[in-house]
Motif scaffolding. Structure first.
Motif, PDB file in Angstrom:
ATOM      1  N   VAL A  14      24.867  23.658  46.368  1.00 11.02           N
ATOM      2  CA  VAL A  14      24.912  23.499  44.910  1.00 11.02           C
ATOM      3  C   VAL A  14      25.522  22.153  44.545  1.00 11.02           C
ATOM      4  O   VAL A  14      24.993  21.421  43.686  1.00 11.02           O
ATOM      5  N   ALA A  15      26.629  21.794  45.191  1.00  7.32           N
ATOM      6  CA  ALA A  15      27.295  20.529  44.892  1.00  7.32           C
ATOM      7  C   ALA A  15      26.381  19.346  45.196  1.00  7.32           C
ATOM      8  O   ALA A  15      26.279  18.400  44.407  1.00  7.32           O
ATOM      9  N   ASP A  16      25.697  19.391  46.352  1.00  7.13           N
ATOM     10  CA  ASP A  16      24.791  18.302  46.721  1.00  7.13           C
ATOM     11  C   ASP A  16      23.649  18.177  45.720  1.00  7.13           C
ATOM     12  O   ASP A  16      23.289  17.069  45.297  1.00  7.13           O
ATOM     13  N   ALA A  17      23.072  19.306  45.308  1.00  5.86           N
ATOM     14  CA  ALA A  17      21.937  19.282  44.382  1.00  5.86           C
ATOM     15  C   ALA A  17      22.347  18.708  43.028  1.00  5.86           C
ATOM     16  O   ALA A  17      21.598  17.929  42.415  1.00  5.86           O
ATOM     17  N   LEU A  18      23.533  19.062  42.548  1.00  7.16           N
ATOM     18  CA  LEU A  18      23.966  18.569  41.247  1.00  7.16           C
ATOM     19  C   LEU A  18      24.302  17.083  41.281  1.00  7.16           C
ATOM     20  O   LEU A  18      24.025  16.357  40.317  1.00  7.16           O
ATOM     21  N   GLN A  19      24.887  16.610  42.361  1.00 13.06           N
ATOM     22  CA  GLN A  19      25.074  15.167  42.501  1.00 13.06           C
ATOM     23  C   GLN A  19      23.721  14.465  42.558  1.00 13.06           C
ATOM     24  O   GLN A  19      23.498  13.445  41.894  1.00 13.06           O
ATOM     25  N   PHE A  20      22.797  15.012  43.325  1.00 11.12           N
ATOM     26  CA  PHE A  20      21.462  14.445  43.506  1.00 11.12           C
ATOM     27  C   PHE A  20      20.758  14.271  42.161  1.00 11.12           C
ATOM     28  O   PHE A  20      20.248  13.189  41.842  1.00 11.12           O
ATOM     29  N   ILE A  21      20.734  15.327  41.344  1.00 13.17           N
ATOM     30  CA  ILE A  21      19.986  15.236  40.088  1.00 13.17           C
ATOM     31  C   ILE A  21      20.721  14.431  39.028  1.00 13.17           C
ATOM     32  O   ILE A  21      20.122  14.056  38.015  1.00 13.17           O
ATOM     33  N   SER A  22      21.984  14.119  39.252  1.00  8.76           N
ATOM     34  CA  SER A  22      22.691  13.277  38.286  1.00  8.76           C
ATOM     35  C   SER A  22      22.168  11.844  38.324  1.00  8.76           C
ATOM     36  O   SER A  22      22.211  11.144  37.315  1.00  8.76           O
ATOM     37  N   TYR A  23      21.654  11.400  39.494  1.00  6.77           N
ATOM     38  CA  TYR A  23      21.179  10.015  39.590  1.00  6.77           C
ATOM     39  C   TYR A  23      19.733   9.853  40.047  1.00  6.77           C
ATOM     40  O   TYR A  23      19.203   8.744  40.001  1.00  6.77           O
ATOM     41  N   TYR A  24      19.067  10.917  40.469  1.00  2.00           N
ATOM     42  CA  TYR A  24      17.644  10.839  40.810  1.00  2.00           C
ATOM     43  C   TYR A  24      16.821  11.666  39.827  1.00  2.00           C
ATOM     44  O   TYR A  24      16.987  12.886  39.732  1.00  2.00           O
ATOM     45  N   HIS A  25      15.948  11.005  39.098  1.00  8.62           N
ATOM     46  CA  HIS A  25      14.955  11.744  38.329  1.00  8.62           C
ATOM     47  C   HIS A  25      13.992  12.449  39.288  1.00  8.62           C
ATOM     48  O   HIS A  25      13.737  11.956  40.392  1.00  8.62           O
ATOM     49  N   PRO A  26      13.408  13.576  38.892  1.00 12.60           N
ATOM     50  CA  PRO A  26      12.288  14.120  39.662  1.00 12.60           C
ATOM     51  C   PRO A  26      11.150  13.096  39.666  1.00 12.60           C
ATOM     52  O   PRO A  26      10.830  12.507  38.623  1.00 12.60           O
ATOM     53  N   MET A  27      10.530  12.875  40.818  1.00 10.86           N
ATOM     54  CA  MET A  27       9.519  11.823  40.898  1.00 10.86           C
ATOM     55  C   MET A  27       8.270  12.152  40.104  1.00 10.86           C
ATOM     56  O   MET A  27       7.545  11.242  39.678  1.00 10.86           O
ATOM     57  N   ASP A  28       7.991  13.447  39.859  1.00  8.92           N
ATOM     58  CA  ASP A  28       6.850  13.759  39.003  1.00  8.92           C
ATOM     59  C   ASP A  28       7.081  13.230  37.592  1.00  8.92           C
ATOM     60  O   ASP A  28       6.143  12.766  36.925  1.00  8.92           O
ATOM     61  N   TYR A  29       8.325  13.265  37.132  1.00  6.21           N
ATOM     62  CA  TYR A  29       8.655  12.725  35.810  1.00  6.21           C
ATOM     63  C   TYR A  29       8.484  11.208  35.806  1.00  6.21           C
ATOM     64  O   TYR A  29       7.909  10.640  34.863  1.00  6.21           O
ATOM     65  N   ILE A  30       8.968  10.540  36.846  1.00  2.00           N
ATOM     66  CA  ILE A  30       8.872   9.077  36.905  1.00  2.00           C
ATOM     67  C   ILE A  30       7.419   8.630  36.965  1.00  2.00           C
ATOM     68  O   ILE A  30       7.022   7.663  36.297  1.00  2.00           O
ATOM     69  N   ARG A  31       6.594   9.327  37.741  1.00  3.94           N
ATOM     70  CA  ARG A  31       5.178   8.957  37.796  1.00  3.94           C
ATOM     71  C   ARG A  31       4.517   9.137  36.433  1.00  3.94           C
ATOM     72  O   ARG A  31       3.754   8.267  35.977  1.00  3.94           O
ATOM     73  N   ASN A  55      16.658   1.941  33.666  1.00  7.84           N
ATOM     74  CA  ASN A  55      17.902   2.698  33.845  1.00  7.84           C
ATOM     75  C   ASN A  55      17.776   3.675  35.005  1.00  7.84           C
ATOM     76  O   ASN A  55      18.695   3.814  35.827  1.00  7.84           O
ATOM     77  N   SER A  56      16.629   4.353  35.103  1.00 10.62           N
ATOM     78  CA  SER A  56      16.424   5.341  36.163  1.00 10.62           C
ATOM     79  C   SER A  56      16.535   4.708  37.545  1.00 10.62           C
ATOM     80  O   SER A  56      17.205   5.245  38.437  1.00 10.62           O
ATOM     81  N   LYS A  57      15.897   3.558  37.728  1.00  9.62           N
ATOM     82  CA  LYS A  57      15.958   2.910  39.050  1.00  9.62           C
ATOM     83  C   LYS A  57      17.366   2.400  39.349  1.00  9.62           C
ATOM     84  O   LYS A  57      17.848   2.489  40.481  1.00  9.62           O
ATOM     85  N   MET A  58      18.050   1.873  38.319  1.00 11.15           N
ATOM     86  CA  MET A  58      19.435   1.425  38.508  1.00 11.15           C
ATOM     87  C   MET A  58      20.319   2.574  38.971  1.00 11.15           C
ATOM     88  O   MET A  58      21.176   2.412  39.851  1.00 11.15           O
ATOM     89  N   LEU A 300      12.895   4.015  46.813  1.00 19.54           N
ATOM     90  CA  LEU A 300      13.016   3.188  45.617  1.00 19.54           C
ATOM     91  C   LEU A 300      11.714   2.501  45.252  1.00 19.54           C
ATOM     92  O   LEU A 300      11.492   2.176  44.070  1.00 19.54           O
ATOM     93  N   ASP A 301      10.828   2.291  46.229  1.00 18.87           N
ATOM     94  CA  ASP A 301       9.567   1.635  45.889  1.00 18.87           C
ATOM     95  C   ASP A 301       8.587   2.581  45.184  1.00 18.87           C
ATOM     96  O   ASP A 301       7.488   2.167  44.791  1.00 18.87           O
ATOM     97  N   GLU A 302       8.985   3.854  45.011  1.00 23.19           N
ATOM     98  CA  GLU A 302       8.142   4.782  44.266  1.00 23.19           C
ATOM     99  C   GLU A 302       8.281   4.614  42.756  1.00 23.19           C
ATOM    100  O   GLU A 302       7.456   5.126  41.995  1.00 23.19           O
ATOM    101  N   TRP A 303       9.317   3.899  42.307  1.00 22.22           N
ATOM    102  CA  TRP A 303       9.468   3.654  40.871  1.00 22.22           C
ATOM    103  C   TRP A 303       8.454   2.614  40.412  1.00 22.22           C
ATOM    104  O   TRP A 303       8.135   1.679  41.160  1.00 22.22           O
ATOM    105  N   PRO A 304       7.934   2.734  39.192  1.00 22.21           N
ATOM    106  CA  PRO A 304       7.039   1.694  38.668  1.00 22.21           C
ATOM    107  C   PRO A 304       7.745   0.347  38.624  1.00 22.21           C
ATOM    108  O   PRO A 304       8.971   0.284  38.463  1.00 22.21           O
ATOM    109  N   ASP A 305       6.986  -0.719  38.753  1.00 20.77           N
ATOM    110  CA  ASP A 305       7.550  -2.071  38.736  1.00 20.77           C
ATOM    111  C   ASP A 305       7.801  -2.480  37.284  1.00 20.77           C
ATOM    112  O   ASP A 305       7.057  -3.280  36.703  1.00 20.77           O
ATOM    113  N   VAL A 306       8.836  -1.894  36.714  1.00 25.32           N
ATOM    114  CA  VAL A 306       9.203  -2.161  35.317  1.00 25.32           C
ATOM    115  C   VAL A 306      10.662  -2.592  35.299  1.00 25.32           C
ATOM    116  O   VAL A 306      11.537  -1.862  35.757  1.00 25.32           O
ATOM    117  N   ASN A 307      10.906  -3.779  34.794  1.00 23.36           N
ATOM    118  CA  ASN A 307      12.275  -4.295  34.705  1.00 23.36           C
ATOM    119  C   ASN A 307      12.516  -4.770  33.275  1.00 23.36           C
ATOM    120  O   ASN A 307      12.053  -5.841  32.881  1.00 23.36           O
TER     121      ASN A 307
END
Length: 506
Positions: A14-31, A55-58, A300-307
């Protein structure tokens, strides 16, 4: 054979999952958001989406929260009936220990937003517990868990209606969406629950948001049942409203609609709708007795090339020399870059200010000639001046707006629209309301070069800070004439979408 689920394994997972989702968006959302960015025709909405993606990639790179509101934890547990929890604690206590460890993690401390005694003293529990947990016993020898961290801005926009059986669900949704405003930080998802009883419909709506975004695939293959047809119809009609990213007008208000249903009474048709914001945070893991479950980090290369970079049209504003005349020169839709010192304050601070003024007491800070930012930041870690510090929903401060402007405040910064009461006060005082992008908290925090508490330290993240900012990006959402971009821009884009068939092109 019984599967033993160890207390320590569940806590760690549970602790790992909550840390994970605090800084990683689900990739389906990012796509899906990347596709929305490419298709967007509205410059303001495209800029907002660029900030969210950047912000998401940062956050993925820096392992810091996507949003300063790190949410109320919701847990869906499907407990295999051949499993036994090896613990002398309740399942709620074990899960909450995982929440506690996640939110107090020294390298990425998350904001504690949960208040006990909600109707009265509203005391912060300091560790974001307890979680809201739903447990279902199912056949099998494993435990399946969905965890989510739901921000208050989107949760507050939840809708529910006990419909008559003949009432139209599409009509109700299209009536509710404009009433929700932009405080839920679109573009996101809509979760809809239909049937059961009142509480079951709401639970279905929340659980539906645990699903992956697949609207593009659904439209490509075509609907196979009535629910899928309804999903597509709602998706198209909601986006045709032209509300757009952050309510700024545009093509993408939602990225998907998820629907779950359940048999109901012949006299009833309960329907609930819950939005997920731009800080969509959920993950799934399974325990089979072999140890903790850890989620795999995306590349990280799965994020769109948007800066995102500031618009060349943006005007630099020096807050330390700001005048009423300069504020009155701003027009709704103008993009600004704020520089200098600004105050912060949100719900609890405003309430205390009101009480102090009523008693004739002196306030801890002078508001005359200043700008206030509605924010409750995350605590800093390492060399940070401040943790992620995105805006909170401004409408909650509407009832305090005239009072604060009477104190000499020049302008306010928050997210989403302002209501009639606040707009009237802004017109009366020739002030302005500026909008920062919800869902870009880490990006915004990089513009904050100095931070100190100057009032109400006991309120924690709701204390009054003084921030020193450098090129903090905002948009004039309500100008001194009372013209609101959140009211005007969606009307323009709704008409453009209908006239030019923009959604068919997208």
């Amino acid at each position: 054979m019984t599967t033993i689920i160890k207390e320590a394994d569940l806590i760690e997972s549970v602790a790992d999952a909550l840390q994970f989702i605090s800084y990683y968006h689900p990739m389906d959302y990012i796509r899906a958001l990347g596709e929305a960015y490419r298709a967007e025709k509205s410059p303001a909405a495209k800029d907002a989406i660029a900030q969210i993606l950047t912000n998401s990639k940062m956050c993925a790179e820096g392992h810091r929260p996507i949003c300063q509101d790190t949410g109320i934890v919701t847990v869906f547990v499907k407990w295999g009936q051949d499993c036994r929890l090896e613990s002398n604690k309740s399942l709620q206590q074990v899960v909450d220990e995982g929440v506690r460890r996640a939110y107090l993690h020294p390298e990425n401390k998350l904001r504690a937003s949960i208040l006990a005694d909600p109707a009265f003293t509203r005391r912060n529990t300091k560790d974001n517990t307890p979680s809201v947990m739903h447990v279902e016993m199912v056949p099998g020898s494993s435990v399946s868990i969905d965890v989510a961290a739901k921000g208050g801005g989107s949760e507050n926009k939840s809708k529910f209606k006990m419909m008559n059986p003949s009432d139209n669900i599409v009509d109700w949704v299209l009536d509710m969406i404009p009433q929700m405003g932009a405080g839920w930080c679109p573009p996101g998802m809509l979760g809809i629950g239909i049937g059961g009883t009142a509480e079951k419909a709401v639970l279905l709506a929340k659980e539906s948001l645990m699903g992956s975004i697949d609207m593009a695939q659904l439209k490509e293959r075509g609907p196979r049942n009535d629910i899928e047809e309804l999903r597509i119809e709602l998706f198209d009609k909601v986006n045709a409203l032209g509300i757009g990213a952050q309510g700024l007008g545009g093509l993408s208000t939602i990225l998907d609609v998820k629907i779950m249903d359940f048999p109901t009474h012949a006299a009833s048709k309960p329907v609930a709708m819950i939005p997920n914001c731009a800080a969509t945070r959920h993950a799934h893991f399974t325990l089979d007795g072999s140890g903790p479950a850890y989620l795999e980090a995306p590349k990280l290369d799965e994020w769109p090339d948007v800066n995102w970079t500031p618009s060349s049209e943006a005007k630099r504003v020096q807050l330390d020399a700001l005048t009423s005349e300069e504020v009155q020169s701003w027009k709704h839709g103008d993009r600004l870059l704020l520089n200098g010192k600004m105050l912060t304050g949100r719900d609890a601070a405003h309430k205390r200010i009101k009480d102090m003024l009523a008693r004739g007491e002196q306030l801890p800070v002078e508001f005359r000639g200043r700008v206030i930012y509605y924010v409750g930041p995350v605590d800093p870690v390492g060399e940070e001046v401040v943790g992620p510090a995105g805006p909170t929903t401004a409408t909650r401060m509407d009832k305090f707006t005239d009072m604060m402007l009477e104190e000499g405040l020049l302008a306010m910064v928050g997210k989403a629209e302002r209501g009639p009461m606040a707009i009237e006060a802004i017109k009366k005082h020739k002030s302005a309301y500026l909008m920062a992008v919800g869902g870009s908290a880490y990006l915004v925090s990089r513009a904050i070069k100095g931070s100190k508490i100057v009032g109400f330290e006991d309120l924690g993240m709701e204390a009054i800070y003084e921030f020193e900012v450098q090129d903090m990006p905002v948009t004039v959402a309500v100008d001194s004439a009372g013209d609101s971009v959140h009211h005007l821009a969606p009307l323009v884009w709704r008409e453009k979408i209908a006239r030019e068939g923009l959604l068919e092109e997208a």
